[in-house]
Scaffold this active site. Sequence first.
Site, short mmCIF file in Angstrom:
data_model
loop_
_atom_site.label_atom_id
_atom_site.label_comp_id
_atom_site.label_asym_id
_atom_site.label_seq_id
_atom_site.Cartn_x
_atom_site.Cartn_y
_atom_site.Cartn_z
N LYS A 37 0.84 -1.21 0.00
CA LYS A 37 0.00 0.00 0.00
C LYS A 37 0.87 1.26 0.00
CE LYS A 37 -1.82 2.15 3.68
NZ LYS A 37 -2.70 2.82 4.62
N ASN A 38 1.92 1.25 0.82
CA ASN A 38 2.72 2.46 0.97
C ASN A 38 3.60 2.75 -0.25
OD1 ASN A 38 1.55 2.98 3.41
ND2 ASN A 38 3.20 2.06 4.61
N CYS A 88 -4.52 7.53 10.09
CA CYS A 88 -4.62 6.99 11.45
C CYS A 88 -4.25 8.03 12.50
CB CYS A 88 -3.67 5.80 11.60
SG CYS A 88 -4.29 4.29 10.87
N ARG A 117 1.43 14.30 13.36
CA ARG A 117 2.22 14.01 12.16
C ARG A 117 2.20 15.23 11.24
NH1 ARG A 117 0.96 8.11 9.87
NH2 ARG A 117 -1.25 8.62 9.98
N ILE A 159 3.17 18.21 8.50
CA ILE A 159 3.77 18.07 7.18
C ILE A 159 4.79 19.20 6.95
CG2 ILE A 159 1.85 16.76 6.22
CD1 ILE A 159 1.09 19.33 4.65
N ASP A 160 5.34 19.72 8.05
CA ASP A 160 6.31 20.82 7.97
C ASP A 160 7.48 20.49 7.04
OD1 ASP A 160 4.68 21.31 10.08
OD2 ASP A 160 6.26 21.88 11.48
N LEU A 161 7.99 19.25 7.15
CA LEU A 161 9.17 18.91 6.35
C LEU A 161 8.85 18.89 4.85
CD1 LEU A 161 10.97 16.09 8.39
CD2 LEU A 161 11.69 18.45 8.06
N ASP A 198 5.33 0.21 12.15
CA ASP A 198 4.09 -0.40 11.67
C ASP A 198 3.94 -1.86 12.10
OD1 ASP A 198 3.07 1.85 10.51
OD2 ASP A 198 3.66 1.34 8.46
N VAL A 218 9.11 6.40 16.97
CA VAL A 218 8.70 7.04 15.71
C VAL A 218 7.43 7.87 15.88
CG1 VAL A 218 8.15 6.64 13.28
CG2 VAL A 218 9.87 5.23 14.39
N ARG A 275 -8.12 -0.62 5.62
CA ARG A 275 -7.33 0.41 4.93
C ARG A 275 -5.94 -0.12 4.56
NH1 ARG A 275 -6.15 4.29 8.49
NH2 ARG A 275 -4.82 5.07 6.85
#
Lengths: 422, 89
Positions: free
Chosen positions: A22-23, A116, A121, A123-125, A304, A326, A395
Amino acid sequence: MDKFYIQGRNKLKGEIQVSGAKNAALPIISAALLAESKSTLLDIPDLRDVRNLAAILEKMGAKVDFTDNKMEIDPASVNKHATDPELARKLRASYYLLGVMLAKEGKARTSLPGGCNIGNRPIDLHLKGFKALGAEVKIEHGHVEVEADNLTAGQIYLDYPSVGATINIMLAATMADGKTIIENAAREPEIIDLANYLTVMGANIKGAGTDIIKIVGVDKLEGQEHRIIPDRIEAGTYIIAGAIAGEDVYVKNVLVEHIKPLLAKLTEMGVELEEDISGVRISAAEKLNSVDIKTLPYPGFPTDLQAQMMVMLTQAEEPGIVTETVWEDRFAHIDELARMGAKIKLDGHTALVHPSEFQGAEVEATDLRAGAALILAGLAAEGLTVVNEVSHVERGYENIVDKLQGIGAVIQREPVGRVTTG
Amino acid sequence: MSKKNNNHDETVKFDFDLSEEVSEAGYILKRVYHALEERGYNPVNQIVGYLISGDPAYITSYKDARTMIRTVDRDDILEELISSYINKK
């Protein structure tokens, strides 16, 4: 409410096939819009997130056909640079369309991402990367907008090897002027798979899979056929299932190089494992040693698989320690596992997992991997386990009920049904 | 190899020296090279990516290339490449 019913303590035996990752599929599906012609993507898992992303692409004007794990995407008729806000909120990976549309059209807009709930999390980067390529970034009313008249190469040092940021910057830099260098890049296999697809389309990318990625921008890309790599997290989950309740389970379509930390820990615990070129054969051991786990960016132990491995650790003879480095809030499964009899003590980012016997109970899948962990606990439990909110699990795991039934698990979905968007 | 095969329907002459001993690593490297080329990849870039990262995702699964390259150690492939280069100089 959708549920899984699991009758525990049945021995698992037989072969279970791992789907495409999926990723890897989500950024690759997004990247198909960079091309001027049709792409054919193979081994695309039939998952809610995938269908939601396909629906977003269609709303942007692309033609998408998805049948039998094959997705054809024709981007020629794309006429929007913004994603559908309602669909985008359901799918964290919709933010990859920022990098794609910024590269292709010079502007992009999407909702702040969903996904999730496992911690903050930001998204600055990603945004830092876009700015380094000359883009202007605006965040207003829950939306992100990026725009650049002329996207130009830049040198970007990531404060943390973020997979999402590495991918998004790669996507944007693919068509920027000049040579972009991403330092302290994430090294996950899914990034290599994306780089493979982009390079076969005509992009110039070197160093994917290492911490320095170099991208020389090109003017155009042509659609191509590409097969997605196997899902290492799905593989790891089924290997743990085999290690808990297996009596000769063969997990097929696995690149063992991608799950070395898991295999090393299971071997240390005393699980009988046999690796070959296409999969892993596992049986549960009579007696399990305890181990400690610390999640890290790839190639370390994957976050994960932390929740699933915690279930495994409850089956050992001595306590083990799990440290999550993480995602700070990724322990929601502990309360649910406790309802099934798990003795786990949480202190900050560290959990002390005591040997425990599971009993069936009604529990809730609070997120995707937590749901997978509850299913594993259900397989080990005495009696009936009911897992609620299984849409989270669906998902990330294609046909999980059919696949587990295929190796002898007693598991049913209620209501019986196929994955749809929404 | 005498020339690059751009048209895969065309018969191509390879000038391998049959008196020379071809190592397993060398044989596999050539097979993998051609599989990558046939799928439209730049084979050199993909093989370099594999040797640097150790990740078989760099190698196509077409014609079992991914399976084949995983049967030899990366240091054997590098040894083969360096020996071959030095011997030709």
